[in-house]
Design an enzyme around this catalytic site. Sequence first.
Site, mmCIF file in Angstrom:
data_model
loop_
_atom_site.group_PDB
_atom_site.id
_atom_site.type_symbol
_atom_site.label_atom_id
_atom_site.label_comp_id
_atom_site.label_asym_id
_atom_site.label_seq_id
_atom_site.Cartn_x
_atom_site.Cartn_y
_atom_site.Cartn_z
ATOM 1 C CB SER A 31 -0.859 0.187 1.185
ATOM 2 O OG SER A 31 -1.616 1.064 1.271
ATOM 3 C CE1 TYR B 44 -3.414 -2.991 5.465
ATOM 4 C CE2 TYR B 44 -3.017 -0.664 4.436
ATOM 5 C CZ TYR B 44 -3.265 -1.986 4.356
ATOM 6 O OH TYR B 44 -3.166 -2.528 2.997
#
Length: 346
Positions: free
Chosen positions: A163, A176
């Site tokens: 990501s 995250y």
Amino acid sequence: MLELLLPGPRTPSLYDPTNAVLITGASSGIGFDLTTRLAEQGLTVFATVRNHRDARRLDALGERVIAILCDVTNDNMVAEARRLVEDWVDAGRRDGERNLVGVVCNAAVPCPGPIELVGAETVLQVFETNVAGCIAVSKAFLPLLRRARSSGNISPRLVFVSSLAAELAVPGNAVYASSKLALNFLARILRVELRGEVTVSVVLPGTQEIMRHSGISPRSTGSHVHLLPVGAISTPIWNKSTTHLTSLLHQAQYQSSRTSTTPLTPSTVEYYTKLLLQYASINRIAQATASPPSAVSDIVCKALGAWFPKDRYLVGYDAYLLDLLSRVTPEWLWDWVVPVVFAAVL
């Protein structure tokens, strides 16, 4: 044209019917779309899920899709998945056919919420799935990828879905983003360690991952690591993140009302509640421009099939913009701008 003139990996068609790809986290979103796409193109796809309901849904896609029950944090299940794929390869190799030419590590869990509200067990779960799980799957299937390379003119591929969140400091996304930053460095190191053997790729979704995991719910020879940042993508995990963050806030409010010893004072709970409302507002803005999971699948297919794959792929115009901003914006300016943007959406 340059690819035809320069020496380098010569990869036969990715969609040869004797080839197979393994995809983890294939129950929905990007994983399910990619499974469907590759199967329609003639590949055998081993798709891992964690429950029988999702497995039956994948089995319904046709004989080209083989669903495997596998939790990437469970070493025994990963070993069993490897055995099933190896048996398939060995069965075909009696006739000189069948290769596992690609592995796509897509399985991941979200962790929305400010650090103060996230429990230690949740942090461990995120890193076990998003980082250790990728390592376990890579170690299990690298021998099969090497076998594919040794069998002929094939450059096997290992693709990680990471990501762009790992490069952007966004409130409510620390756990995250940290796990994806670790994954990015894992890929960079594997690129060096596996040079000349396996092509390694990393997928870096952009605002899709940043918002959905923060609680915002919009809609060859030679080794190469691809970083694939994706723009806003509409996947079911957004709603899971929002539900989780709301649960954290309700728990904080309950603790504050039940005991005076909690470190979360009413003013702290009020602050985080306001943050959630900001997330919801940004959600509505982002939802209007969210791309379908197929936008990611298109790029993953390029990473799997290109003769000279890039080390880093961007998906979506917003991913290009965020990537540029992350590179040119001083940290002090970013730290000032982000709270202003969040406050402005209310």
